[in-house]
Design an enzyme around this catalytic site. Structure first.
Site, mmCIF file in Angstrom:
data_model
loop_
_atom_site.group_PDB
_atom_site.id
_atom_site.type_symbol
_atom_site.label_atom_id
_atom_site.label_comp_id
_atom_site.label_asym_id
_atom_site.label_seq_id
_atom_site.Cartn_x
_atom_site.Cartn_y
_atom_site.Cartn_z
ATOM 1 N N HIS A 1 0.857 -1.193 0.000
ATOM 2 C CA HIS A 1 0.000 0.000 0.000
ATOM 3 C C HIS A 1 0.892 1.242 0.000
ATOM 4 O O HIS A 1 1.945 1.257 0.619
ATOM 5 C CB HIS A 1 -0.910 0.024 1.238
ATOM 6 N N ASP B 1 -7.978 -4.917 -0.824
ATOM 7 C CA ASP B 1 -8.425 -5.536 -2.085
ATOM 8 C C ASP B 1 -8.213 -7.037 -2.104
ATOM 9 O O ASP B 1 -8.913 -7.764 -2.808
ATOM 10 C CB ASP B 1 -7.670 -4.907 -3.261
HETATM 11 C C1 SDX Z 1 -5.853 0.535 -3.147
HETATM 12 O O1 SDX Z 1 -4.271 5.034 -2.121
HETATM 13 C C2 SDX Z 1 -5.269 4.383 -1.592
HETATM 14 O O2 SDX Z 1 -5.782 4.719 -0.570
HETATM 15 C C3 SDX Z 1 -5.726 3.201 -2.395
HETATM 16 C C4 SDX Z 1 -6.712 2.310 -1.693
HETATM 17 C C5 SDX Z 1 -7.996 3.047 -1.455
HETATM 18 O O3 SDX Z 1 -8.710 2.655 -0.528
HETATM 19 O O4 SDX Z 1 -8.329 3.933 -2.277
HETATM 20 O O5 SDX Z 1 -6.187 1.863 -0.465
HETATM 21 C C6 SDX Z 1 -7.041 1.086 -2.520
HETATM 22 O O6 SDX Z 1 -5.603 0.901 -4.256
HETATM 23 C C7 SDX Z 1 -4.982 -0.464 -2.394
HETATM 24 C C8 SDX Z 1 -3.758 -0.901 -3.216
HETATM 25 C C9 SDX Z 1 -4.261 -1.826 -4.309
HETATM 26 N N1 SDX Z 1 -3.188 -2.140 -5.270
HETATM 27 C C10 SDX Z 1 -2.642 -3.355 -5.322
HETATM 28 O O7 SDX Z 1 -2.885 -4.266 -4.519
HETATM 29 C C11 SDX Z 1 -1.657 -3.560 -6.492
HETATM 30 C C12 SDX Z 1 -0.379 -4.200 -5.948
HETATM 31 N N2 SDX Z 1 0.252 -3.252 -5.062
HETATM 32 C C13 SDX Z 1 1.421 -2.529 -5.617
HETATM 33 O O8 SDX Z 1 1.225 -2.160 -6.962
HETATM 34 C C14 SDX Z 1 1.915 -1.426 -4.703
HETATM 35 O O9 SDX Z 1 2.049 -1.963 -3.472
HETATM 36 C C15 SDX Z 1 1.119 -0.153 -4.596
HETATM 37 C C16 SDX Z 1 0.874 0.460 -5.923
HETATM 38 C C17 SDX Z 1 -0.158 -0.387 -3.893
HETATM 39 C C18 SDX Z 1 1.958 0.801 -3.722
HETATM 40 O O10 SDX Z 1 3.101 1.036 -4.420
HETATM 41 P P1 SDX Z 1 4.212 2.002 -3.786
HETATM 42 O O11 SDX Z 1 3.854 2.591 -2.480
HETATM 43 O O12 SDX Z 1 4.547 2.965 -4.882
HETATM 44 O O13 SDX Z 1 5.310 0.972 -3.451
HETATM 45 P P2 SDX Z 1 6.660 0.938 -4.208
HETATM 46 O O14 SDX Z 1 6.371 0.791 -5.659
HETATM 47 O O15 SDX Z 1 7.472 2.109 -3.740
HETATM 48 O O16 SDX Z 1 7.310 -0.448 -3.698
HETATM 49 C C19 SDX Z 1 8.214 -0.499 -2.586
HETATM 50 C C20 SDX Z 1 8.933 -1.849 -2.729
HETATM 51 C C21 SDX Z 1 9.532 -2.038 -4.123
HETATM 52 O O17 SDX Z 1 10.597 -2.942 -3.977
HETATM 53 P P3 SDX Z 1 12.111 -2.324 -3.804
HETATM 54 O O18 SDX Z 1 12.295 -1.396 -5.029
HETATM 55 O O19 SDX Z 1 12.065 -1.523 -2.501
HETATM 56 O O20 SDX Z 1 13.043 -3.503 -3.792
HETATM 57 O O21 SDX Z 1 7.989 -2.916 -2.565
HETATM 58 C C22 SDX Z 1 7.890 -3.642 -3.791
HETATM 59 C C23 SDX Z 1 8.437 -2.755 -4.874
HETATM 60 O O22 SDX Z 1 8.955 -3.552 -5.940
HETATM 61 N N3 SDX Z 1 6.441 -3.903 -3.965
HETATM 62 C C24 SDX Z 1 5.950 -5.086 -4.318
HETATM 63 C C25 SDX Z 1 4.546 -4.923 -4.285
HETATM 64 N N4 SDX Z 1 4.242 -3.663 -3.933
HETATM 65 C C26 SDX Z 1 5.422 -3.030 -3.730
HETATM 66 N N5 SDX Z 1 6.547 -6.267 -4.651
HETATM 67 C C27 SDX Z 1 5.712 -7.288 -4.976
HETATM 68 N N6 SDX Z 1 4.354 -7.207 -4.963
HETATM 69 C C28 SDX Z 1 3.759 -6.043 -4.625
HETATM 70 N N7 SDX Z 1 2.403 -5.951 -4.605
#
Ligand code: SDX
Length: 392
Positions: free
Chosen positions: A271, A328
Site C-alpha cells: 500500500h 483488495d
Molecule cells: C488501493 O491510495 C489508496 O488509498 C488506495 C486504496 C484506497 O482505498 O483507495 O487503499 C485502494 O488501491 C490499495 C492498493 C491496491 N493495489 C494493489 O494491490 C496492487 C499491488 N500493489 C502494488 O502495486 C503497490 O504496493 C502499490 C501500488 C499499492 C503501492 O506502491 P508504492 O507505495 O509505490 O510501493 P513501491 O512501488 O514504492 O514499492 C516499494 C517496494 C519495491 O521494492 P524495492 O524497489 O524496494 O526492492 O515494494 C515492492 C516494490 O517492488 N512492492 C511489491 C509490491 N508492492 C510493492 N513487490 C511485490 N508485490 C507487490 N504488490
C-alpha cells in the site's frame, strides 16, 4: 526541481488540500472517518449512516437518519430511457465501462454544477446519486449475466435492496442472507473513503473546474478502474486464477514477485500509505472467514488465497518491505464467495467509495478551492524553425 518548481512523481510527498473528512496514519495503521475509528464504524454503524457522516460531518440523529433513508428511496427510480443505454452495450462490455457511461448519462439529467452553497440543493444531489447509483450497479450486473432488470423493493434496507436487485431470480422468490447483507454492508463501509487516493484526487480535480457532481463521479470511476488502484481486487482474482491454472504453485509466484527482472507484482499486497498493515484488511479478513465459513463455500481459488497470505506473511522480502495483504486482497475473496463475477468487483468498490467521493467533492467546492492546474519542468526541444514537408 528547477529552483522554482519541484517534481514529485505520483505526488507521494505532495499534499493537495486540507481536509476534515478522513484521517490515515500509515505507520500506526489508523483510519478514521470524521474522527470515528473504522473499527467502531464497521462494527456499530451501517453504510448509509457512514455515508451521512462522511458527507455532512456528523452522525445523523434518528430523525435525520430516517429522512435520509426515505429521501434516498424516493430517488431509487432510474429513468426508463437509461435502459436503452444499457441494452445498447454488448454483454462483453466491461462493467466499469458500463457504469462509468451510465453515470455520465445521469449527468445529462444533472448537467449543472449544483449550488453547493445551498444545503438543500446539495442534499438533493446527494440523495439522488445515492438512490440511483446502486440501481445502475445492479442493472450493470443483470445485463452482464443476462437477467431481466430488477427494480428493487423499497421496503428493504439499502444494502438488502442492492443484493435483491442483483441476485433475485425471475422465477423464484428471493431469500435474503443476513450473512451477505452484513458482509456487504461492512465491505462498503470499509471502502467509503480513503483521503486523497487516486480516484478521489481525480474527483476533486475534475470538480475543481466546476464540472457537475455526476460528471466528477464518472471521472473517479475511470480512475478507480486501474489495476494498481480499485482494479486490484479484480487483479487479485485473475492472479489467483492463473496460479490455479499453473497447478496452484504459490511458491513460484512468490519468487516471481521478488524477481526484480520480472514486472509481476503480488496483487492485493502492499500500500502507498499503510507501511505496516491496512486496518481495513484486518476487519475484512474476519468478514471473509465468516462469509466463507458460514456459506460452506469450498473453492480452490480461496484455498490458494489463504496459502499465499500465509507465505507472504512469513516471507522476509515481504515482511521487510511491509507488503501485507490490503483491503483488495480480501474484498476480492468475499465478492467471489458471493458469486459476483470478477469484472464486477471494481464496480462494487465504486459503490462503496461513492460517499467518499461526494464528501470530498463537496468539501472542495465549499472551500472554494482553485481549479487544479499544476505546472511542469519543460525538458523538450529548444526553439526550431518549421521545414516544409517537401524539404524534410
Ligand atoms: C488501493 O491510495 C489508496 O488509498 C488506495 C486504496 C484506497 O482505498 O483507495 O487503499 C485502494 O488501491 C490499495 C492498493 C491496491 N493495489 C494493489 O494491490 C496492487 C499491488 N500493489 C502494488 O502495486 C503497490 O504496493 C502499490 C501500488 C499499492 C503501492 O506502491 P508504492 O507505495 O509505490 O510501493 P513501491 O512501488 O514504492 O514499492 C516499494 C517496494 C519495491 O521494492 P524495492 O524497489 O524496494 O526492492 O515494494 C515492492 C516494490 O517492488 N512492492 C511489491 C509490491 N508492492 C510493492 N513487490 C511485490 N508485490 C507487490 N504488490
Amino acid at each position: 526541481t528547477n529552483g522554482v518548481i519541484t517534481i514529485d512523481p505520483g505526488f507521494k510527498n505532495t499534499g493537495s488540500c486540507e481536509s476534515a473528512i478522513t484521517f490515515l496514519d500509515g505507520e500506526k495503521g489508523i483510519l478514521r472517518y470524521r474522527g470515528y475509528s473504522i473499527e467502531e464504524l464497521a462494527e456499530k454503524a451501517d453504510f448509509l449512516e457512514v455515508a451521512y457522516l462522511l458527507i455532512f460531518g456528523h452522525l445523523p440523529t434518528k430523525e435525520q437518519n430516517d429522512k435520509f433513508h426515505d429521501d434516498i428511496k424516493a430517488q431509487s427510480i432510474v429513468d426508463e430511457d437509461i435502459k436503452k443505454i444499457i441494452e445498447a452495450f454488448p454483454k462483453s462490455a466491461h462493467p466499469m465501462g458500463v457504469i462509468s457511461s451510465l453515470t455520465s448519462a445521469l449527468t445529462a439529467f444533472n448537467p449543472s454544477s449544483v449550488n453547493v452553497n445551498s444545503e438543500e440543493d446539495m442534499y438533493k444531489s446527494v440523495v439522488k446519486i445515492l438512490g440511483k447509483f446502486p440501481v445502475l450497479v445492479a442493472w450493470t450486473y443483470r445485463r452482464k449475466v443476462g437477467l431481466p432488470l430488477d427494480y428493487g423493493d423499497n421496503s428493504l434496507g439499502y444494502v438488502e435492496n442492492i443484493l435483491k436487485m442483483m441476485f433475485s431470480q425471475p422465477n423464484a422468490c428471493y431469500v435474503q442472507s443476513e450473512i451477505l447483507i452484513n458482509a456487504l454492508d461492512k465491505l462498503l463501509i470499509l471502502h467509503a473513503d480513503h483521503e486523497q487516493n487516486c480516484s478521489t484526487s481525480t474527483v476533486r480535480v475534475v470538480g475543481s473546474s466546476h464540472a457537475g457532481l455526476f460528471a466528477s463521479i464518472s471521472a473517479g470511476i475511470s480512475a478507480l478502474w486501474g489495476p494498481l488502484h480499485g482494479g486490484a481486487n479484480q487483479a487479485v482474482l485473475e492472479m489467483l486464477e492463473s496460479i490455479k491454472l499453473d497447478g496452484g504453485d504459490t511458491k513460484k509466484y512468490m519468487l516471481k514477485a521478488k524477481d526484480k527482472n520480472d514486472p509481476f507484482r503480488l496483487m492485493g499486497f502492499g500500500h502507498r500509505v499503510y507501511k505496516n498493515f491496512d486496518p481495513r484488511a484486518r476487519i475484512i479478513k474476519k468478514a471473509a472467514d465468516e462469509v466463507l465459513g458460514n456459506l460452506g463455500i469450498q473453492d480452490p481459488i480461496l484455498d490458494i488465497a489463504k496459502g499465499l497470505e500465509k507465505e507472504a506473511l512469513e516471507d522476509s522480502y515481504f515482511v521487510d518491505r511491509k507488503l501485507y495483504p490490503n483491503v483488495d486482497f480480501y474484498s476480492g475473496i468475499i465478492y467471489r464467495g458471493m458469486g459476483i463475477p470478477t469484472d464486477m468487483f471494481t464496480v462494487m468498490f465504486a459503490l462503496g467509495r461513492l460517499p467518499g467521493w461526494i464528501a470530498q467533492w463537496r468539501e472542495m467546492r465549499l472551500k472554494k478551492e482553485p481549479i487544479g492546474r499544476p505546472r511542469q519542468i519543460y525538458i523538450g526541444e529548444t526553439e526550431r524553425k518549421f521545414v516544409p514537408v517537401e524539404n524534410r
